[in-house]
Design an enzyme around this catalytic site. Structure first.
Site, PDB file in Angstrom:
ATOM      1  N   ARG A   5       0.510   6.839  -1.166  1.00 52.23           N
ATOM      2  CA  ARG A   5       1.378   5.741  -1.624  1.00 52.23           C
ATOM      3  C   ARG A   5       2.008   4.988  -0.451  1.00 52.23           C
ATOM      4  NH1 ARG A   5       5.720   5.214  -6.613  1.00 52.23           N
ATOM      5  NH2 ARG A   5       6.422   3.148  -5.979  1.00 52.23           N
ATOM      6  N   HIS A  24       6.234  -2.875   6.110  1.00 53.63           N
ATOM      7  CA  HIS A  24       7.612  -2.744   5.626  1.00 53.63           C
ATOM      8  C   HIS A  24       8.558  -2.132   6.652  1.00 53.63           C
ATOM      9  CE1 HIS A  24       5.820  -3.948   1.891  1.00 53.63           C
ATOM     10  NE2 HIS A  24       6.911  -3.757   1.184  1.00 53.63           N
ATOM     11  N   GLU A  60       3.380  -9.931  -0.891  1.00 50.40           N
ATOM     12  CA  GLU A  60       3.022  -8.620  -1.463  1.00 50.40           C
ATOM     13  C   GLU A  60       1.654  -8.678  -2.152  1.00 50.40           C
ATOM     14  OE1 GLU A  60       4.802  -5.998  -0.722  1.00 50.40           O
ATOM     15  OE2 GLU A  60       6.962  -6.387  -0.836  1.00 50.40           O
ATOM     16  N   ASN A  77       3.433   0.363   1.803  1.00 46.63           N
ATOM     17  CA  ASN A  77       4.506  -0.085   2.704  1.00 46.63           C
ATOM     18  C   ASN A  77       3.957  -0.777   3.949  1.00 46.63           C
ATOM     19  OD1 ASN A  77       6.718   0.876   1.207  1.00 46.63           O
ATOM     20  ND2 ASN A  77       6.214   2.955   1.848  1.00 46.63           N
ATOM     21  N   HIS A 101      12.850 -10.777   1.384  1.00 50.80           N
ATOM     22  CA  HIS A 101      12.092  -9.534   1.543  1.00 50.80           C
ATOM     23  C   HIS A 101      10.601  -9.824   1.787  1.00 50.80           C
ATOM     24  CE1 HIS A 101      10.744  -5.426   0.996  1.00 50.80           C
ATOM     25  NE2 HIS A 101       9.887  -5.853   0.087  1.00 50.80           N
ATOM     26  N   HIS A 141      11.664  -4.196   6.973  1.00 48.76           N
ATOM     27  CA  HIS A 141      12.988  -3.663   6.626  1.00 48.76           C
ATOM     28  C   HIS A 141      13.929  -3.752   7.821  1.00 48.76           C
ATOM     29  CE1 HIS A 141      11.542  -1.074   2.965  1.00 48.76           C
ATOM     30  NE2 HIS A 141      11.572  -2.351   2.709  1.00 48.76           N
ATOM     31  N   ARG A 148      22.838  11.323 -15.852  1.00 50.93           N
ATOM     32  CA  ARG A 148      21.659  12.032 -15.319  1.00 50.93           C
ATOM     33  C   ARG A 148      20.325  11.463 -15.815  1.00 50.93           C
ATOM     34  NH1 ARG A 148      25.107  16.522 -16.341  1.00 50.93           N
ATOM     35  NH2 ARG A 148      26.164  17.111 -14.411  1.00 50.93           N
ATOM     36  N   GLU A 175       5.144   9.437  -3.273  1.00 53.48           N
ATOM     37  CA  GLU A 175       4.818   9.116  -1.873  1.00 53.48           C
ATOM     38  C   GLU A 175       4.752  10.355  -0.977  1.00 53.48           C
ATOM     39  OE1 GLU A 175       6.349   5.260  -0.504  1.00 53.48           O
ATOM     40  OE2 GLU A 175       6.612   6.180   1.450  1.00 53.48           O
ATOM     41  N   LYS A 193      10.050   3.012  -7.951  1.00 54.21           N
ATOM     42  CA  LYS A 193      10.979   3.126  -6.819  1.00 54.21           C
ATOM     43  C   LYS A 193      12.230   2.321  -7.165  1.00 54.21           C
ATOM     44  CE  LYS A 193       8.240   3.978  -2.699  1.00 54.21           C
ATOM     45  NZ  LYS A 193       7.784   3.443  -1.403  1.00 54.21           N
ATOM     46  N   LYS A 207      -1.735  -1.544  -7.646  1.00 53.99           N
ATOM     47  CA  LYS A 207      -0.526  -0.729  -7.482  1.00 53.99           C
ATOM     48  C   LYS A 207      -0.557   0.470  -8.422  1.00 53.99           C
ATOM     49  CE  LYS A 207       4.216  -0.267  -6.596  1.00 53.99           C
ATOM     50  NZ  LYS A 207       5.475  -0.798  -6.133  1.00 53.99           N
TER      51      LYS A 207
END
Ligand code: NAD
Ligand code: GLY
Length: 370
Positions: free
Chosen positions: A248, A255, A192, A252, A272, A259, A128, A244, A150, A234
């Site tokens: 935030r 993206h 990026e 992206n 990527h 993606h 956990r 997000e 993330k 960032k």
């Protein structure tokens, strides 16, 4: 922010990611793997280093040398985006359990974004949650994936579909590691970097345009400036919106398209950063159709992306229907509504579900016929 010599990282610099009790430093500089005193972030008696078969032979020993008073185990993963999945994540859990790591263990991610995202998610979920440290070794991971918490693995049906927000104890960026990075990977990281100029930092965009040659030559001062400025941008956004809920999402930019490309190619085609480069051009084209962005700013965006030998169009075998089918699974779909990041101008972006379907269709049609 204006860019002057005072922003140059020489010697090492620290940036704080301001998140209350989850705040942490980003240490940036030459020689940081040796100088940042990694052991201060390993509180218990055990640690597990996660790396891959390419990076471990280069940098693992330097970290082991600093943790000689601890039980340090290692997992060396196969190298590649296609291994960022639950099967390989399980190798980390198996090692942790077999070597009796408890809740006081610290995970150390040594590698690019693939290793960082997987290690972070393992840390978020093992017993956990246990602490972890990011030691990013690609440009992309130094300017983006190691910062902000993330963490995720891919699913065959969608990129980063299984994951958690989980912040590291520290990010240690040793700019010397970029010396061994292949040029294609370096340029993918630049996508990026350019993103920050586009979404929130017009001065930085100008600076990047003026410093292409120095960056391509990996001039240490130019690199340090680009990394520091990216991390500052960032950290600011993440501090404002850790999970997000709103702003935030501008991180992206491109993206959703990117993606879709990566998933279409089953994570074995464009890198990527390359897919994000294509996606940013598509987002810019759509922004022009929305009436917000000037057409000449798309050309500037393409020009900067091109300067780093990055692609500006999707793979030839990918069609508009493929994009549509994959984009509806994007994590920015809320209540069945796709949200996109659009540019208002260079240096300013907005998140919106308020766009016309025909703008998206026209963007896809244009990109897929390029
Ligand atoms: P990567 O981790 O696959 O690394 C790229 C390649 O470079 C690999 O072959 C790696 O072994 C090699 N490499 C790494 N460091 C090296 C070095 N110093 N010298 C020589 N070779 C080296 O790719 P990446 O571009 O670093 O990261 C991409 C991943 O990051 C994607 O999975 C993407 O989804 C994720 N990402 C996550 C976030 C986030 O916020 N968590 C943000 C952006 C991207
Ligand atoms: N890379 C996008 C984010 O961190 O939010």
């Amino acid at each position: 922010m204006s860019i002057t010599d005072s922003t140059i990282v020489n010697p090492a610099k620290s940036i704080n990611v301001d998140l209350g009790e989850r705040s942490y430093p980003i240490h940036i500089g030459s020689g940081q793997i040796l100088q940042a005193d990694i052991s201060q972030y390993v509180q218990g008696k055990k640690a597990l280093i996660v790396s891959n078969e390419t990076i471990a032979p280069l940098y693992l020993q330097s970290i082991l040398d600093q943790l000689q008073d601890k039980q340090v185990d290692q997992v060396i993963l196969k190298d590649g985006e296609q291994y960022k999945n639950l099967d390989n994540l399980n190798l980390i859990f198996t090692q942790l359990i077999e070597k009796h790591h408890d809740r006081k263990t610290t995970l150390i991610a040594l590698g690019g974004g693939v290793v960082g995202d997987m290690t972070g998610y393992a840390a978020a979920s093992y017993q956990r949650g246990v602490p972890f440290i990011q030691i990013p070794t690609t440009l992309l991971s130094q300017v983006d994936s190691s910062v902000g918490g993330k963490t995720a693995v891919n699913h065959a049906l969608g990129k980063n579909m299984i994951g958690a927000f989980y912040q590291p104890q520290a990010v240690i960026i040793d700019t010397d590691t970029l010396a061994t990075l292949p040029q294609r990977e370096f340029c993918a990281g630049m996508a990026e970097v350019i993103k920050y100029g586009l979404i929130s930092d017009e001065d930085f965009f100008h600076w990047l345009e003026a410093n292409v040659d120095a960056l391509l030559a990996r001039d240490p001062q130019a690199l340090a400036t680009a990394i520091e400025r990216s991390c500052l941008n960032k950290a600011k956004v993440v501090s404002a919106d850790e999970t997000e809920q709103g702003i935030r999402a501008i991180l992206n930019l491109g993206h959703t398209f990117g993606h879709a490309i990566e998933t279409f190619q089953q994570y074995t085609g464009l890198l990527h950063g390359e897919a994000v480069a294509v996606g940013m051009v598509m987002a810019a084209e759509l922004s022009v159709l929305s009436g917000a962005l000037k057409p000449e700013d798309v050309e500037r965006t393409k020009g900067l992306i091109n300067a780093f030998s990055l692609p500006v169009a999707p793979p030839q075998d990918m069609h508009a229907d493929d994009f549509m089918a994959l984009m509806v699974r994007d994590k920015k779909v809320l209540d069945g509504q796709l949200r996109l990041i659009l540019l208002e101008r260079i240096g300013s972006a907005t998140v919106t579900a308020d766009f016309r379907l025909q703008w998206l269709e026209a963007t896809l049609a244009k990109a897929c016929s390029a």
